[in-house]
Scaffold this motif. Structure first.
Motif, mmCIF file in Angstrom:
data_model
loop_
_atom_site.group_PDB
_atom_site.id
_atom_site.type_symbol
_atom_site.label_atom_id
_atom_site.label_comp_id
_atom_site.label_asym_id
_atom_site.label_seq_id
_atom_site.Cartn_x
_atom_site.Cartn_y
_atom_site.Cartn_z
ATOM 1 N N ARG A 1 55.981 -2.263 86.542
ATOM 2 C CA ARG A 1 56.364 -3.430 87.350
ATOM 3 C C ARG A 1 56.832 -2.981 88.737
ATOM 4 N NH1 ARG A 1 60.364 -5.783 84.185
ATOM 5 N NH2 ARG A 1 58.725 -6.518 82.791
ATOM 6 N N GLU A 2 57.478 -1.814 88.793
ATOM 7 C CA GLU A 2 57.935 -1.308 90.086
ATOM 8 C C GLU A 2 56.766 -0.909 90.980
ATOM 9 O OE1 GLU A 2 61.805 0.923 90.192
ATOM 10 O OE2 GLU A 2 61.363 1.156 88.062
ATOM 11 N N LEU A 3 55.594 -0.704 90.379
ATOM 12 C CA LEU A 3 54.398 -0.397 91.169
ATOM 13 C C LEU A 3 53.660 -1.667 91.606
ATOM 14 C CD1 LEU A 3 52.859 2.664 89.284
ATOM 15 C CD2 LEU A 3 54.357 2.647 91.294
ATOM 16 N N GLY A 4 54.133 -2.829 91.163
ATOM 17 C CA GLY A 4 53.523 -4.086 91.584
ATOM 18 C C GLY A 4 52.854 -4.868 90.477
ATOM 19 N N PHE A 5 52.682 -4.257 89.309
ATOM 20 C CA PHE A 5 52.023 -4.958 88.205
ATOM 21 C C PHE A 5 52.937 -6.038 87.641
ATOM 22 C CE2 PHE A 5 49.767 -0.904 88.360
ATOM 23 C CZ PHE A 5 48.452 -1.339 88.285
ATOM 24 N N THR A 6 52.337 -6.992 86.945
ATOM 25 C CA THR A 6 53.102 -8.097 86.368
ATOM 26 C C THR A 6 52.735 -8.267 84.904
ATOM 27 O OG1 THR A 6 53.741 -10.413 86.698
ATOM 28 C CG2 THR A 6 51.403 -9.871 86.953
ATOM 29 N N ASP A 7 53.558 -9.014 84.177
ATOM 30 C CA ASP A 7 53.331 -9.227 82.750
ATOM 31 C C ASP A 7 52.338 -10.358 82.518
ATOM 32 O OD1 ASP A 7 55.384 -7.342 82.191
ATOM 33 O OD2 ASP A 7 56.899 -8.909 82.407
ATOM 34 N N THR A 8 51.666 -10.310 81.376
ATOM 35 C CA THR A 8 50.871 -11.456 80.950
ATOM 36 C C THR A 8 51.827 -12.586 80.563
ATOM 37 O OG1 THR A 8 50.895 -10.781 78.633
ATOM 38 C CG2 THR A 8 49.086 -9.938 80.003
ATOM 39 N N PRO A 9 51.360 -13.837 80.563
ATOM 40 C CA PRO A 9 52.236 -14.942 80.139
ATOM 41 C C PRO A 9 52.819 -14.734 78.753
ATOM 42 C CG PRO A 9 50.303 -15.806 81.245
ATOM 43 C CD PRO A 9 50.071 -14.331 81.087
ATOM 44 N N PHE A 10 52.050 -14.128 77.843
ATOM 45 C CA PHE A 10 52.548 -13.892 76.488
ATOM 46 C C PHE A 10 53.769 -12.976 76.516
ATOM 47 C CE2 PHE A 10 52.803 -11.498 72.559
ATOM 48 C CZ PHE A 10 52.657 -12.468 71.583
ATOM 49 N N VAL A 11 53.676 -11.857 77.233
ATOM 50 C CA VAL A 11 54.788 -10.910 77.306
ATOM 51 C C VAL A 11 55.953 -11.516 78.077
ATOM 52 C CG1 VAL A 11 55.523 -8.671 78.221
ATOM 53 C CG2 VAL A 11 53.341 -8.873 77.018
ATOM 54 N N ALA A 12 55.652 -12.250 79.139
ATOM 55 C CA ALA A 12 56.719 -12.857 79.942
ATOM 56 C C ALA A 12 57.542 -13.840 79.128
ATOM 57 C CB ALA A 12 56.127 -13.549 81.161
ATOM 58 N N ALA A 13 56.937 -14.437 78.103
ATOM 59 C CA ALA A 13 57.634 -15.428 77.287
ATOM 60 C C ALA A 13 58.440 -14.812 76.151
ATOM 61 C CB ALA A 13 56.626 -16.424 76.703
ATOM 62 N N LEU A 14 58.304 -13.502 75.907
ATOM 63 C CA LEU A 14 59.049 -12.858 74.835
ATOM 64 C C LEU A 14 60.529 -12.757 75.193
ATOM 65 C CD1 LEU A 14 56.650 -9.884 73.972
ATOM 66 C CD2 LEU A 14 57.027 -11.952 72.606
ATOM 67 N N PRO A 15 61.422 -12.872 74.218
ATOM 68 C CA PRO A 15 62.845 -12.664 74.490
ATOM 69 C C PRO A 15 63.072 -11.260 75.051
ATOM 70 C CG PRO A 15 62.520 -13.607 72.308
ATOM 71 C CD PRO A 15 61.160 -13.209 72.806
ATOM 72 N N PRO A 16 63.949 -11.105 76.036
ATOM 73 C CA PRO A 16 64.138 -9.790 76.650
ATOM 74 C C PRO A 16 64.601 -8.721 75.678
ATOM 75 C CG PRO A 16 65.824 -11.348 77.366
ATOM 76 C CD PRO A 16 64.790 -12.140 76.650
ATOM 77 N N GLU A 17 65.272 -9.131 74.587
ATOM 78 C CA GLU A 17 65.733 -8.132 73.626
ATOM 79 C C GLU A 17 64.617 -7.610 72.736
ATOM 80 O OE1 GLU A 17 66.608 -12.245 71.838
ATOM 81 O OE2 GLU A 17 66.737 -11.252 73.799
ATOM 82 N N ASP A 18 63.443 -8.247 72.762
ATOM 83 C CA ASP A 18 62.306 -7.777 71.968
ATOM 84 C C ASP A 18 61.602 -6.652 72.725
ATOM 85 O OD1 ASP A 18 62.998 -9.735 70.227
ATOM 86 O OD2 ASP A 18 61.096 -10.807 70.278
ATOM 87 N N VAL A 19 62.042 -5.430 72.490
ATOM 88 C CA VAL A 19 61.464 -4.284 73.190
ATOM 89 C C VAL A 19 60.055 -4.004 72.684
ATOM 90 C CG1 VAL A 19 61.768 -1.846 73.745
ATOM 91 C CG2 VAL A 19 63.752 -3.351 73.607
ATOM 92 N N GLN A 20 59.832 -4.178 71.397
ATOM 93 C CA GLN A 20 58.509 -4.012 70.814
ATOM 94 C C GLN A 20 58.265 -5.163 69.835
ATOM 95 O OE1 GLN A 20 56.300 -1.917 71.684
ATOM 96 N NE2 GLN A 20 57.261 -0.081 72.493
ATOM 97 N N THR A 21 57.075 -5.757 69.874
ATOM 98 C CA THR A 21 56.737 -6.878 69.005
ATOM 99 C C THR A 21 55.392 -6.616 68.344
ATOM 100 O OG1 THR A 21 57.954 -8.454 70.374
ATOM 101 C CG2 THR A 21 56.279 -9.363 68.909
ATOM 102 N N ALA A 22 55.362 -6.696 67.018
ATOM 103 C CA ALA A 22 54.123 -6.487 66.274
ATOM 104 C C ALA A 22 53.163 -7.642 66.534
ATOM 105 C CB ALA A 22 54.420 -6.376 64.786
ATOM 106 N N LEU A 23 51.877 -7.307 66.692
ATOM 107 C CA LEU A 23 50.857 -8.308 66.982
ATOM 108 C C LEU A 23 49.860 -8.400 65.838
ATOM 109 C CD1 LEU A 23 49.965 -7.450 70.692
ATOM 110 C CD2 LEU A 23 51.342 -9.382 69.906
ATOM 111 N N SER A 24 49.573 -9.605 65.403
ATOM 112 C CA SER A 24 48.488 -9.816 64.457
ATOM 113 C C SER A 24 47.172 -9.807 65.238
ATOM 114 C CB SER A 24 48.664 -11.152 63.742
ATOM 115 O OG SER A 24 48.683 -12.216 64.688
#
Length: 321
Positions: A224-247
């Protein structure tokens, strides 16, 4: 979805970095302290007073040794969660020099081995922030825990650097290391305007499953410090969710302009076949996905960030061209 902090245990490969100029690390030998002791340090589990300039420092967090070395302090003991033979990654070996600290490894701390080094300060900054662990370590020596407000195992590298520098009595040197590294990242971002606004997703792959890095995952915050941004899915995750399993059905929602993955139990091109549906993502099909060769950005520090980013730049430039 379920959240999980994934700890990689693979041995890293030492490969040379290249690319934009990196900030100079701190001195590798003793340096004069820039603060008067005693020093009281605030962290997530309260406060710790360091009565005098420490001479025997043990580091336990994944990047804690990097910071100490960049500040000119060579640890007498290092716990390496990532299995480094000398306790540190290739980005920090020059600063370690000929020193031979006692090295332990694995996911669990060896309290007897830590005590055997007779430390006068324990740095457990990149830690889980667990009270019981902190209390046990504090019976051995004054211990510095996770920074206030940080997620377990994922403190901002800036906060970790400044906290460790304060405990070592070198806050001015810590501030310099932070500003130099931030200037490096800003320079890379400025030289690569195509990064700005492009979406980027980071995945850990293990046991046939994919875990998406949340907004506070260290790889994600550095990108993010290089200018990249999150996908809407990641942006909507609670900040405390450092890693989330994906189906498998959720994988398309994390497809991005750039995809970075770290395969914990596979290597290289094998990674794309370890998780059902992963190879079908547009980023993978179009060559905009990359297997990270090491964990330099998973535990970022003032030493590992230039190493990791420099090695990643050719791919990032091609993926955003």
């Amino acid at each position: 979805m379920r959240s999980l902090v994934v700890g990689a245990t693979a041995v890293l490969m030492a490969l040379a970095g290249c690319g934009a100029p990196a900030p100079e690390p701190g001195p590798a030998g003793p340096a004069p302290a820039s603060a008067t002791f005693p020093v009281t340090v605030e962290h997530s589990l309260g406060s710790t007073t360091v009565e005098r300039e420490p001479a025997r420092v043990v580091t336990l967090g994944p990047s804690d040794a990097d910071v100490a070395l960049a500040l000119g302090v060579v640890p007498v003991g290092i716990h390496s969660r990532y299995g480094f033979e000398r306790g540190v990654g290739p980005w920090a070996e020059a600063a370690l020099g000929d020193a031979a600290p006692a090295v332990t490894g694995g996911r669990e701390l060896n309290y007897e081995a830590i005590a055997a080094t007779a430390p006068d300060l324990i740095l457990n900054v990149g830690s889980s922030g667990e009270q019981e662990e902190h209390d046990t370590l504090s019976r051995i020596a004054p211990t510095i825990a996770l920074p206030v407000g940080a997620q377990p195992y994922a403190p901002r590298w800036q906060d970790a650097t400044q906290l460790i520098a304060q405990a070592l009595g070198r806050p001015a040197d810590g501030a310099r290391l932070v500003s130099d590294t931030e200037a490096y990242l800003q320079r890379v971002a400025g030289e690569n305007p195509a990064f700005a606004g492009r979406t980027l997703t980071y995945l850990d792959l293990v046991g046939g499953e994919a875990y998406v890095g949340g907004r506070e995952t260290t790889v994600v915050t550095t990108m993010r410090e290089l200018g990249f941004t999150d996908t809407p899915f990641v942006a909507a995750l609670p900040p405390e969710d450092v890693q989330t399993a994906l189906s498998a059905e959720l994988l398309p929602q994390i497809d991005a302009d750039v995809l970075l993955v770290y395969p914990i139990d596979s290597t290289g091109e094998e990674a794309w076949g370890t998780v059902p549906g992963l190879a079908g993502l547009a980023a993978v099909r179009d060559g905009r996905a990359h297997v990270l060769p090491d964990l330099a950005l998973s535990a970022p520090s003032v030493l590992s960030i230039p190493h990791g980013v420099d090695r990643l730049l050719p791919f990032l430039r091609a993926a955003t061209d």
